[in-house]
Design a protein around this motif. Structure first.
Motif, short mmCIF file in Angstrom:
data_model
loop_
_atom_site.label_atom_id
_atom_site.label_comp_id
_atom_site.label_asym_id
_atom_site.label_seq_id
_atom_site.Cartn_x
_atom_site.Cartn_y
_atom_site.Cartn_z
N LYS A 1 27.66 -29.87 -50.59
CA LYS A 1 26.82 -30.95 -49.93
C LYS A 1 25.34 -30.75 -50.17
CE LYS A 1 30.12 -31.17 -46.01
NZ LYS A 1 30.58 -29.72 -45.84
N PHE A 2 24.75 -31.86 -50.83
CA PHE A 2 23.39 -31.50 -51.04
C PHE A 2 22.53 -32.96 -50.45
CE2 PHE A 2 25.31 -33.83 -54.66
CZ PHE A 2 24.66 -34.97 -54.69
N VAL A 3 21.32 -32.55 -49.90
CA VAL A 3 20.41 -33.59 -49.33
C VAL A 3 20.10 -34.47 -50.27
CG1 VAL A 3 18.47 -34.02 -47.92
CG2 VAL A 3 19.67 -31.76 -47.79
N PHE A 4 20.47 -35.96 -49.62
CA PHE A 4 20.34 -37.06 -50.45
C PHE A 4 18.88 -37.77 -50.28
CE2 PHE A 4 20.38 -41.66 -51.24
CZ PHE A 4 20.31 -41.69 -52.78
N CYS A 5 18.67 -37.65 -48.88
CA CYS A 5 17.29 -38.64 -48.39
C CYS A 5 17.19 -38.15 -47.06
CB CYS A 5 17.44 -39.83 -48.64
SG CYS A 5 18.72 -40.73 -47.53
N PRO B 1 15.53 -33.94 -54.82
CA PRO B 1 15.83 -33.92 -56.04
C PRO B 1 16.65 -35.11 -56.54
CG PRO B 1 15.98 -31.56 -55.33
CD PRO B 1 15.69 -32.52 -54.12
N ALA B 2 17.57 -35.43 -55.64
CA ALA B 2 18.29 -36.59 -56.06
C ALA B 2 17.62 -37.82 -55.96
CB ALA B 2 19.64 -36.64 -54.94
N ARG C 1 18.88 -37.37 -41.50
CA ARG C 1 19.05 -37.02 -42.94
C ARG C 1 20.63 -37.32 -43.43
NH1 ARG C 1 19.42 -30.32 -44.14
NH2 ARG C 1 21.50 -30.18 -42.90
N THR C 2 20.51 -37.88 -44.77
CA THR C 2 21.90 -38.09 -45.47
C THR C 2 22.19 -37.00 -46.43
OG1 THR C 2 21.88 -40.30 -44.87
CG2 THR C 2 23.37 -39.69 -46.59
N ARG C 3 23.32 -36.58 -46.19
CA ARG C 3 23.70 -35.18 -47.34
C ARG C 3 24.80 -36.01 -48.02
NH1 ARG C 3 25.12 -29.87 -45.13
NH2 ARG C 3 25.97 -30.82 -43.38
N VAL C 4 25.09 -35.94 -49.49
CA VAL C 4 26.25 -36.15 -50.22
C VAL C 4 26.98 -35.47 -50.73
CG1 VAL C 4 26.86 -37.66 -52.21
CG2 VAL C 4 24.74 -38.56 -50.60
N GLU C 5 28.18 -35.38 -50.67
CA GLU C 5 29.41 -34.58 -51.50
C GLU C 5 30.11 -35.54 -52.37
OE1 GLU C 5 32.94 -31.51 -50.25
OE2 GLU C 5 31.75 -32.58 -48.75
N LEU C 6 30.29 -35.05 -53.80
CA LEU C 6 31.16 -35.98 -54.63
C LEU C 6 32.43 -35.40 -54.44
CD1 LEU C 6 28.58 -36.79 -56.27
CD2 LEU C 6 29.76 -36.49 -58.26
#
Length: 411
Positions: A223-227, A239-240, A284-289
């Motif tokens: 899970k990485f921070v999207f925004c 970074p995204a 915040r929104t985190r995204v996981e592919l």
């Protein structure tokens, strides 16, 4: 049995707290047979050998019958208590090996190291098929079985265990990609590149774990921070977001494009808050592919995922094996993590995934007591020597400088 195996058998029986009669009952023989075994007057037959090990709660090495990492095909068969007839019957019931017509006599000839008078013994592919079937039957890895085959019989073709192979492209992944519009595709590709960067950082983190740092589970690093839902002038861009801006998206927020990817099961979005001074709590929104998302991105890029067959090591296991070869003996504290469970003789971290027998946990040579340390087995040394050049191309980030000298000194 080996010269002192009968004495060790008696010691292990007494250590397990079993009388001769109790031991005989568990193995399924008479007390007189056990006395013959312990006196060295008879050898333990194939049919009873596996039961002996189960009753004593030990492996064949504890009885001094062979060294860890130096098993031959007969050793592996006896450890699971199977006769040659049972093995031949099993091979005759498998679709891949049934046409070869392998008999019990051929199994015994193979185990004696003699020439097998059958056509399959000249084909590396056929021998590889048999080796994989035997590995599944004996509950060991493909590589350990192939190493035992090489030590046992050099008159047959060496089993062909495929190296790296590529997965075929999935039509489902291609369809998922084609259903996206241009903006959604751009989002997915940039998120995929960010995901791959996270994976590279994870590999570096695994190396740090070998030095004692705490390990971060995949559930977190995937899970990485999207925004951050605050003005960029105050909190900056992730970074995204920077990737998307560089690709021409000047308002990379968690809006309709990200929602469309989530509805299609290509990403998972996680919403929470984080404290940022002087703003306080910021959403915040985190995204996981997801696996489907990575497959769709690869389909869009025209690349295929590369996987390793069971006999080859992943990067973190190869890194662990190299470390033990270069620095043995190593204590448990010097090799933290679960890598030793997948590499060690007789260990298994996960049910259904046999350990490879490449390292062993034992006392130093000549020691009669004291702590145990990690050492490479002959199988581990042979595997490293046979595939060193290949692994260097596959995992260039793993430092293997000087490994040749260590291998020459140990082999």
């Amino acid at each position: 049995m080996a010269s002192d195996a009968h004495a060790r058998l008696k010691y292990r029986r007494e250590y397990a707290g079993l009388s001769i009669e109790e031991f005989a009952e568990q193995v399924g023989v008479t007390a007189r047979t056990v006395r013959y075994w312990e006196a060295g007057q008879r050898q333990i037959g194939d049919r009873h050998f596996g039961r002996v090990l189960n009753a004593l709660g030990c492996d064949a090495q504890a009885l001094g019958l062979h060294r860890r990492g130096e098993e031959n095909l007969r050793d592996l068969r006896r450890q699971v208590g199977l006769s040659a007839v049972q093995v031949a019957t099993h091979l005759g019931e498998r679709r891949a090996t049934a046409p070869m017509g392998i008999t019990a006599d051929r199994i015994l000839v193979l185990e004696r190291g003699e020439r097998v008078q059958d056509t399959w013994c000249t084909s590396a592919q056929d021998c590889g098929t048999i080796a994989k079937a035997l590995a599944a039957l004996y509950g060991v890895s493909h590589r350990l079985l192939a190493d035992a085959w090489r030590r046992t019989n050099t008159t047959t073709a060496l089993p062909d265990l495929a190296t790296v192979h590529r997965c075929t492209r999935s039509p489902i992944a291609r369809q998922a990609w084609e259903e996206l519009n241009d903006r959604q595709r751009l989002y997915l590709l940039e998120l995929f590149h960010q995901d791959q960067d996270q994976e590279q950082e994870h590999e570096q983190q695994v190396q740090r774990c070998l030095d004692g740092s705490p390990r971060v589970p995949a559930a977190q690093w995937r899970k990485f921070v999207f925004c951050l839902h605050a003005p960029a002038s105050l909190v900056g861009r992730t970074p995204a977001q920077e990737r998307l801006r560089a690709a021409g998206v000047h308002d990379p927020g968690a809006g309709s494009s990200l929602s469309a990817l989530e509805r299609r099961g290509l990403v998972l979005c996680h919403h929470d808050t984080v404290r940022i001074a002087p703003l306080g709590e910021v959403k915040r929104t985190r995204v996981e592919l997801t696996r489907a998302g990575r497959s769709a991105a690869r389909a869009g890029l025209g690349v295929e995922s590369r996987t390793l067959p069971p006999q080859m090591l992943s990067e973190w296991l190869w890194r662990t094996l190299v470390r033990i070869i270069r620095c043995a003996p190593l204590s448990d504290g010097d090799v933290p993590g679960r890598g030793t469970g997948y590499l060690a003789v007789g260990r298994s971290v996960r049910k259904g995934v046999p350990a490879r027998g490449f390292i062993e946990h034992r006392q130093p040579p000549g020691a009669s007591g004291g702590p145990h340390y990690w050492y490479p087995t002959r199988s581990g040394l042979d595997h490293a020597a046979n595939h060193l050049a290949y692994y260097r191309k596959l995992y260039p980030s793993v430092n293997t400088e000087g490994v040749e000298e260590h291998l020459k000194g140990l082999l």
